[in-house]
Design a protein around this motif. Structure first.
Motif: not given
Length: 340
Positions: A144-148, A253-254, A256-258, A260-261
């Motif tokens: 889910s982190d790679d594609r919604e 989710r945002m 978590r993505l931040k 990771m980035n």
């Protein structure tokens, strides 16, 4: 699509510990476990009746009523398909368990997000080409982190409203009193139960009336109108709760993505700093000597010539300096050992 219902001692003290029932018969369980079309044996009649009613109401409301698009669960025709399990466990039977189970199942289906799937691999691979020619292709579930992910294919949101029916005890009249959303003691004292199922558009999806007392058409119409208003109200509350849950999930989710980035940028920065430090480090005479020895040892064109053995400087200092003009080749070391 598999539906399972578990009604056990956690729901009520009078219930016994039994195997959960499902809409798959014994031997047809999709998960390889025990399943059955209904309870039996020493299971109390009320417990068995409630479990079967909840199971059939879920199946008729969600699957047969057209709420779930089962064909949309197909990933590759004849090869891959999503297997959907809807398992409901009754934790506290305080009354009107059917409406609570349907609401919980519908909320779970609306809130769930299905991950994306990629079909096929590298076309240049021989095995992949043979698999594609035979109709079989490998699938990969994308995180889910790679594609919604996407919601489940639901056409509408059906909910139920249950009435407890009380007939005239004297039998002089045919009047029937309907009580909406009864609790457990009212269910035990009532003469029958009537369940209506409507979606948020006011369309009737299902009706369940096992009997117990007679109802006139006028009484059925009045109960259906009241049940429709009740289902629409609960649908509005459910939509509000789902929007709040979706907003919170998107924020998580945002975040978590931040994170990771930021972690990836930190790792890339550390690698760049390490490379810059290595490039700016001064080269000493010892490093040049080690590099020359390494290149000489890796020179395969001079493999027939005895290469000099690199001596340890500490051992050389402890045993004294070599005699002037003496070489440290392997050939002279063999001659000295033979002479001694």
């Amino acid at each position: 699509v598999k539906f399972g219902v578990e009604v056990g001692p956690m729901g009520c003290m009078g219930y016994e510990n039994t195997v959960p029932i499902s809409n798959y018969a014994v031997g047809e369980s999709v998960d390889g476990g025990q399943a059955g079309s209904g309870g039996g044996g020493d299971v109390p009649y009320i417990q068995r009746l409630m479990a079967n009613r909840i199971l059939r109401l879920l199946e008729r409301t969600l699957l047969i009523g057209g709420s779930i698009d089962a064909e949309a669960l197909c990933v590759q025709s004849g090869v891959w398909v999503w297997r959907l399990h809807v398992d409901v466990s009754l934790l506290d039977d305080g009354g009107n368990a059917m409406d609570a189970c349907v609401l919980a199942a519908v909320a779970a289906l609306r809130h769930y997000r299905m991950p994306e799937v990629s079909i096929g691999g590298d076309g240049d691979d021989v095995e992949t080409s043979e698999a594609v020619s035979s109709g079989y292709q490998e699938t990969n579930i994308i995180h889910s982190d790679d594609r919604e992910p996407t919601p489940l294919p639901l056409h509408h949101t059906p909910l139920t409203a249950t009435f407890a029916l009380f007939a005239d005890e004297t039998g002089t009249t045919t009047a029937v009193s309907a009580l909406l959303d009864p609790y457990d003691r009212e269910e035990l004292a009532c003469d029958g139960l009537l369940t209506w199922s409507f979606n948020k558009y006011g369309e009737m999806c299902c009706v369940d009336f096992p009997g117990g007392c007679e109802l006139r058409p006028r009484q059925l119409t009045a109960s259906s109108n009241l049940g429709k208003r009740r289902c629409i109200e609960i649908c509005e509350l459910l939509e509000t709760a789902l929007e709040e849950a979706e907003r919170k999930a998107q924020e998580d989710r945002m975040d978590r993505l931040k994170q990771m980035n930021a972690m990836r940028q930190k790792v890339a920065g550390n690698d760049a700093n390490t490379a810059a430090i290595s490039a700016n480090m001064p080269v000493t005479d010892e490093d040049e000597e080690d590099e020359k020895y390494r290149l000489r040892a890796l020179d395969y064109s001079s493999g027939h010539i005895a290469a000099p053995v690199k001596e340890d400087k500490e051992k050389k200092g402890s045993h004294g300096k070599n005699v002037k003009g003496e070489t440290s080749s392997l050939f002279h070391a063999i001659l000295r050992s033979a002479q001694s």
